[in-house]
Design a protein around this motif. Structure first.
Motif, PDB file in Angstrom:
ATOM      1  N   ALA C   7      32.997  32.290 -35.555  1.00 16.31           N
ATOM      2  CA  ALA C   7      31.908  32.969 -36.245  1.00 16.31           C
ATOM      3  C   ALA C   7      31.142  31.980 -37.108  1.00 16.31           C
ATOM      4  CB  ALA C   7      32.461  34.087 -37.102  1.00 16.31           C
ATOM      5  N   LEU C  10      29.041  29.854 -34.798  1.00 20.62           N
ATOM      6  CA  LEU C  10      27.939  30.639 -34.253  1.00 20.62           C
ATOM      7  C   LEU C  10      26.916  30.922 -35.341  1.00 20.62           C
ATOM      8  CD1 LEU C  10      29.721  33.243 -31.998  1.00 20.62           C
ATOM      9  CD2 LEU C  10      28.081  31.504 -31.286  1.00 20.62           C
ATOM     10  N   ALA C  14      23.106  30.155 -35.200  1.00 19.17           N
ATOM     11  CA  ALA C  14      22.123  31.229 -35.246  1.00 19.17           C
ATOM     12  C   ALA C  14      21.135  30.985 -36.374  1.00 19.17           C
ATOM     13  CB  ALA C  14      22.822  32.564 -35.450  1.00 19.17           C
ATOM     14  N   TRP C  28      18.583  43.092 -32.977  1.00 20.68           N
ATOM     15  CA  TRP C  28      19.794  43.196 -33.798  1.00 20.68           C
ATOM     16  C   TRP C  28      20.929  43.748 -32.970  1.00 20.68           C
ATOM     17  CZ3 TRP C  28      23.406  46.769 -35.235  1.00 20.68           C
ATOM     18  CH2 TRP C  28      24.261  46.402 -36.287  1.00 20.68           C
ATOM     19  N   SER C  30      21.796  39.877 -33.733  1.00 14.56           N
ATOM     20  CA  SER C  30      21.630  38.594 -33.061  1.00 14.56           C
ATOM     21  C   SER C  30      22.573  37.545 -33.619  1.00 14.56           C
ATOM     22  CB  SER C  30      20.183  38.131 -33.229  1.00 14.56           C
ATOM     23  OG  SER C  30      19.903  38.006 -34.600  1.00 14.56           O
ATOM     24  N   GLN C  31      23.412  37.926 -34.585  1.00 16.52           N
ATOM     25  CA  GLN C  31      24.319  36.946 -35.182  1.00 16.52           C
ATOM     26  C   GLN C  31      25.592  37.640 -35.661  1.00 16.52           C
ATOM     27  OE1 GLN C  31      23.160  35.977 -39.309  1.00 16.52           O
ATOM     28  NE2 GLN C  31      21.100  36.420 -38.601  1.00 16.52           N
ATOM     29  N   PRO C  32      26.603  36.868 -36.027  1.00 16.76           N
ATOM     30  CA  PRO C  32      27.865  37.487 -36.461  1.00 16.76           C
ATOM     31  C   PRO C  32      27.653  38.393 -37.666  1.00 16.76           C
ATOM     32  CG  PRO C  32      28.138  35.124 -36.164  1.00 16.76           C
ATOM     33  CD  PRO C  32      26.680  35.401 -36.049  1.00 16.76           C
ATOM     34  N   GLN C  33      28.414  39.459 -37.720  1.00 14.28           N
ATOM     35  CA  GLN C  33      28.303  40.425 -38.801  1.00 14.28           C
ATOM     36  C   GLN C  33      29.426  40.176 -39.809  1.00 14.28           C
ATOM     37  OE1 GLN C  33      25.652  42.806 -38.582  1.00 14.28           O
ATOM     38  NE2 GLN C  33      25.181  41.186 -37.094  1.00 14.28           N
ATOM     39  N   GLN C  62      28.854  41.150 -30.953  1.00 14.02           N
ATOM     40  CA  GLN C  62      28.846  40.050 -31.931  1.00 14.02           C
ATOM     41  C   GLN C  62      30.169  40.067 -32.676  1.00 14.02           C
ATOM     42  OE1 GLN C  62      26.899  37.617 -32.664  1.00 14.02           O
ATOM     43  NE2 GLN C  62      24.990  38.100 -31.591  1.00 14.02           N
ATOM     44  N   ASN C  89      22.880  41.755 -42.145  1.00 13.62           N
ATOM     45  CA  ASN C  89      24.069  41.575 -41.316  1.00 13.62           C
ATOM     46  C   ASN C  89      25.339  41.614 -42.152  1.00 13.62           C
ATOM     47  OD1 ASN C  89      22.733  40.925 -38.638  1.00 13.62           O
ATOM     48  ND2 ASN C  89      21.749  39.473 -40.038  1.00 13.62           N
TER      49      ASN C  89
END
Lengths: 147, 496, 326
Positions: C7, C10, C14, C28, C30-33, C62, C89
């Motif tokens: 994560a 990434l 991101a 959405w 589009s990236q780790p939460q 994600q 996020n």
């Protein structure tokens, strides 16, 4: 004039802390009674005791020769600065960058003044901390700037 | 199933290859994180916990427990070599371990600590097998009044740890007690001395306090000093080991420390930090040469190290037998058990004997592994002293910060370490003993909460401390100790 | 936790691609939460969060990083969510306290529940049971209330601190049953249980999962449960509401909810709510929760909003009563 400066200063500071704690507790928290103590009871009593102890430490120090002390100002500033920068920067800069910067700050106090040595040191420690904490222990901490 | 049959059955569980390998991994990792300042068993177990989802319950628990007691071995290493306790439990070991190292006897101190740790653990395991039922009952019989009285006795007994100057020692204990007041008052819910900081609501972080007082302060003081003393000469292997006379000074302190540790470890809420302090105080009191302490007394290393390792083992008694965790690490272990579908508590012994005895047997195996692993490492640790301090200290600082951060992911705690480090440096300049501050900090909240709770339960009747026989015995012993110390002080004055 | 490294990498990738102030759109997530939990790893709220976020990460495509920020009864977790730079996020799961009673109990809370927090979904609820020692003279609720009513403070109850669910529930019970009991605060349920078994105090309210095995071992007995319906994890325990003079609407439950910062795009909240409800409907998830003593819940964000408002009112009144007594 003989003075034991460390004991004198220590005693006075402790007495001051004790007095502050005691007064603050009396002022802000309920004291209660011996049978039903309030949240202020312990700090008020402890603060009083510390104030007395501070005086007991400081008084004899007035008429006694104490050991000479040398305060390591530069070391103190470098070490504390490094920690403060690390604390403030970890979330923002990420583990790698903040370690690099903090080590460079800490190394100011080192007797080895070569810039090349400092850079090698910073890179080594950074690699070590990333390897141990981020990859080894999988700590939830950002590695690079971002979030 | 009797204790010994159970233990033998447990051995068959713990020696399965799939369990044994995780036991070995756990103790190696434990030693490692124990050596690193700041990061300890607590943080490592919570970081490892999610990974254990993929392991069998036996393997997972054996591994996590290995990290826990393994860290007690490792904690002593940095205490002895650098006066930098790897874990709060090993803070006492700095008092005599570090002077030994400065006299070029680091190997002896490390050897003493390893052997004492091992004997402490083994005695702890023995007590666990033979007395777990009795200890569990004692834990239930201990009410608030007994706890309060016992903690007061502990505080009085241990306050003499650095008693060159009684006023300065006492001032440190009291300052520790005051710092222990910071945070939410359990009895009233009032926020004391938090000055509006939410992060202070749960009190000052123990790891931040220990690392600031010892670690950071020591780094500041040492950057300059260490360079002047230079690199210690290479020592021969023979000199790493204690002489016969020194060896003879290990067994009894270790035995006494282990007994203290086994008892205090089993009581919820006390734990290994306190038992190591008490063991040190006991050795100092018993010794015919109390002046040796603080200058490199072997007993001052053997007693506390045996105590904190014995306590680490017996801390499992209330956790496993009652489902009552004694400290945050045990609470985490309890959580780990629950994740794996094992409910610790009065039914665990009947419902999951394989798990219960397997875990206990793994303690024995793990400690044997630790001894085998650590004895040869002594040479390597000692040679670490040959690394110039300027290479070490920046890494120490970073590890302290990350270790403190790992406890609860709080940047606030790292800022606190800087401030506490400054205080610690000032204390060391003025020759105050930070170990006593730590003691007051650990015991203070326990004394206050239990004292007030006991009075509340007794509907305000202070006689409760004298009516309950155990509480009364502790109170009388504490009063006796105070009188004894006063008499000593007065006699000394009279002579002078 | 395996996810965290990936994560982090990434996340770095991101972020270098997108502008931080990127407007929310169909892309959405589009990236780790990130999900903040105000309790340590391995604790019950943490495990619950993991039960939900594991399948949620699969649905969103994600990774989800759990960030444990324990402290101040869960308040720090909520504060950290609101302090995060990226408010699109970042989420949190929390127990009821930080959303209902914290504004009353925590000075410098730093957030306004109504203004700063967007409810997403109620995850699970847990009732409490009234527990006494096995040798307690009464065997049912009526007998207990009679014993408690002899004189004020005849019985002492343990809680896990001022303002805790155990404390508030006991005070709500005392109020509705017309008795006065002595409050003895402890720091953990384990301590409360020990004190009850050791006959130091008389009773306490706690989660059924904390009490059941002592009941089976014959050390404790349960006199009633605070939910509206009987609870599968406490078989044979009678519901307290409507019994022994207690009103029919007597109910006290702990709960756990998924929340977002108020700035979160409503479309995101809708997506999350739909996904979470689907997860909570899964039998395997329900069973895992039940094994830990939680009853899977669900419902719309508005349902959660209502629950927060309702509990804030009920517990606020109880707090008034407690403060008036002092």
């Amino acid at each position: 004039m003989k003075r034991d400066i460390p004991d004198l200063a220590g005693g006075v500071i402790l007495a001051g802390i004790g007095l502050f704690v005691s007064l603050y507790a009396v002022d802000h928290y309920e004291i209660g009674s011996l049978r039903r103590m309030g949240p202020g009871f312990f700090p008020a009593v402890l603060g009083g005791v510390l104030a007395c102890l501070g005086v007991v430490i400081a008084l004899p120090a007035l008429v006694r020769q104490g050991p000479a002390i040398r305060i390591a100002w530069k070391e103190c500033l470098a070490v504390l600065g490094a920690i403060l920068v690390f604390a403030a920067g970890l979330d923002r800069l990420g583990l790698a960058l903040v370690t690099l910067i903090s080590v460079l700050i800490a190394s100011v106090a080192a007797p080895d003044r070569r810039i090349g040595w400092r850079i090698v040191l910073a890179l080594t420690v950074t690699a070590l901390s990333v390897a141990v904490f981020s990859f080894g222990l999988k700590m939830t901490v950002p590695l690079w700037p971002g979030r | 199933m009797s204790g010994w049959d159970g233990f033998l059955h447990g051995l068959s569980v713990a020696t399965q290859p799939g369990v044994l390998i995780y036991c070995a991994f756990g103790v190696v990792l434990g030693t490692f994180v124990g050596v690193l300042p700041g990061i300890g068993a607590m943080a490592t177990i919570s970081l490892l916990l999610p990974i254990t989802y993929y392991l069998s319950p036996e393997a997972a628990l054996v591994m996590l427990a290995g990290v826990y007691y393994g860290s007690q071995y490792g904690g002593a290493v940095a205490s002895i070599l650098l006066r930098l306790p790897g874990t709060p439990q090993s803070a006492v070991t700095t008092l005599d371990g570090y002077p030994l190292a400065q006299q070029g006897r680091a190997g002896v101190a490390l050897f003493t600590s390893m052997i004492s740790s091992f004997s402490g653990s083994m005695i702890g395991i023995f007590v666990l097998i033979v007395l777990s039922g009795a200890l569990a009952r004692a834990a239930i019989a201990f009410g608030a009044a007994e706890y309060a009285a016992m903690m007061i006795l502990g505080l009085v007994a241990a306050s003499t740890v650095g008693a060159k100057d009684p006023a300065k020692s006492l001032a440190m204990v009291v300052l520790g007690l005051i710092l222990g007041c910071v945070g939410t008052d359990v009895n009233s819910g009032v926020q004391r001395f938090t000055f509006g900081q939410t992060e202070l609501m749960d009190g000052i972080n123990l790891v931040a306090l220990a690392m600031g007082l010892f670690g950071v302060a020591e780094v500041i003081a040492n950057i300059h000093a260490a360079e002047r003393t230079g690199v210690p000469p290479r020592v021969a292997l023979r000199e790493l080991l204690p002489s016969r006379a020194e060896l003879r000074r290990i067994p009894f302190p270790a035995l006494r420390g282990a007994s203290l540790g086994s008892f205090f470890g089993a009581l919820p809420g006390t734990g290994s930090t306190i038992s190591s302090f008490l063991a040190y105080a006991a050795e100092r009191r018993i010794s015919r040469h109390p002046d040796r302490f603080g200058k490199g007394a072997i007993e001052g290393v053997a007693g506390p190290e045996a105590a904190n390792n014995a306590a680490a083992i017996s801390a499992f008694v209330p956790t496993l037998a009652l489902g009552i965790p004694g400290d945050p690490i045990m609470a985490l272990m309890l959580g780990a058990l629950v994740i794996h579908g094992v409910q610790p508590g009065p039914l665990m012994l009947e419902a999951r004997p394989d798990m219960f005895w397997g875990l206990i047997a793994s303690f024995g195996i793990g400690n044997l592994l630790l001894l085998i692993l650590n004895l040869p490492l002594i040479g390597i640790w000692v040679s670490m002293l040959r690394i110039p301090f300027r290479w070490l200290y920046p890494a120490i600082l970073i590890f302290v910060c990350l270790g403190v951060y790992s406890v609860r992911g709080s940047s606030f705690d790292m800022f606190a370490v800087a401030l506490i480090g400054l205080v610690g440096y000032a204390l060391s300049l003025a020759r105050f003993n930070p170990a006593l501050l730590l003691l007051g900090f650990v015991l203070g909240p326990l004394i206050e909460t239990n004292l007030r709770r006991a009075l509340l339960i007794a509907r305000g009747d202070p006689m409760v401390f004298l009516q309950r026989p155990l509480a009364a015995a502790f109170m009388i012993a504490a009063a006796g100790l105070i009188v004894m110390s006063l008499v000593q002080v007065i006699r000394r004055r009279m002579r002078a | 936790m395996i996810m965290s490294r990936r994560a982090a990498l990434l996340g770095a990738a991101a972020i270098s691609l997108c502008k931080p102030a990127m407007a929310q759109d169909a892309s959405w997530p589009s990236q780790p939460q990130h999900v903040f939990v105000g309790f340590p790893a391995g604790s019950s709220p943490d495990l619950l969060a993991r039960i939900v976020t594991e399948p949620l990460a699969d649905k969103l495509g994600q990774p989800i990083v759990i960030e444990n920020k324990p402290g101040a009864g869960g308040v720090i977790g909520v504060q950290q969510m609101l302090n995060a730079k990226d408010q699109q996020n970042t989420f949190a799961t929390t127990i009821n306290g930080p959303l209902t009673t914290a504004p009353r109990l925590t000075p410098n809370l730093g957030y306004d529940v109504a203004k700063d927090i967007a409810p997403v979904a109620l995850l699970a609820t847990s009732p409490l049971v009234l527990v006494v020692a096995a040798d307690f003279p009464a065997d049912d609720l009526a007998g207990f209330i009679k014993a408690a009513g002899k004189e004020p403070d005849a019985l002492a109850y343990g809680s896990v601190g001022k303002g805790s669910g155990a404390h508030l529930t006991a005070e709500l019970f005392s109020d509705r049953a017309g008795v006065e009991m002595l409050h003895i605060p402890f720091t953990s349920y384990a301590e409360v249980t020990t004190a009850i078994i050791g006959n130091e105090i008389d009773c306490g309210f706690m989660a059924p999962s904390a009490a059941m095995q002592y009941v089976q071992a014959g050390k404790l007995k349960i006199l009633g449960i605070t939910s509206e319906k009987p609870f599968a994890k406490a078989p044979g325990v009678p519901v307290m509401a409507g019994q022994a003079g207690l009103p029919d609407d007597f109910r006290a439950e702990l709960w756990n909810a998924f929340i977002a910062p108020a700035a979160t795009d409503p479309a995101v909240i809708k997506t999350l709510n739909t996904d979470i409800n689907a997860i909570l409907a899964d039998d395997a998830v329900q069973k895992r929760m039940l094994d830990m003593g939680w009853q899977a819940a669900g419902g719309s964000p508005e349902d959660l909003q209502k629950r927060i408002a309702q509990d804030t009112k009920v517990w606020g009144a109880v707090l008034d009563r407690i403060n008036a007594k002092q």
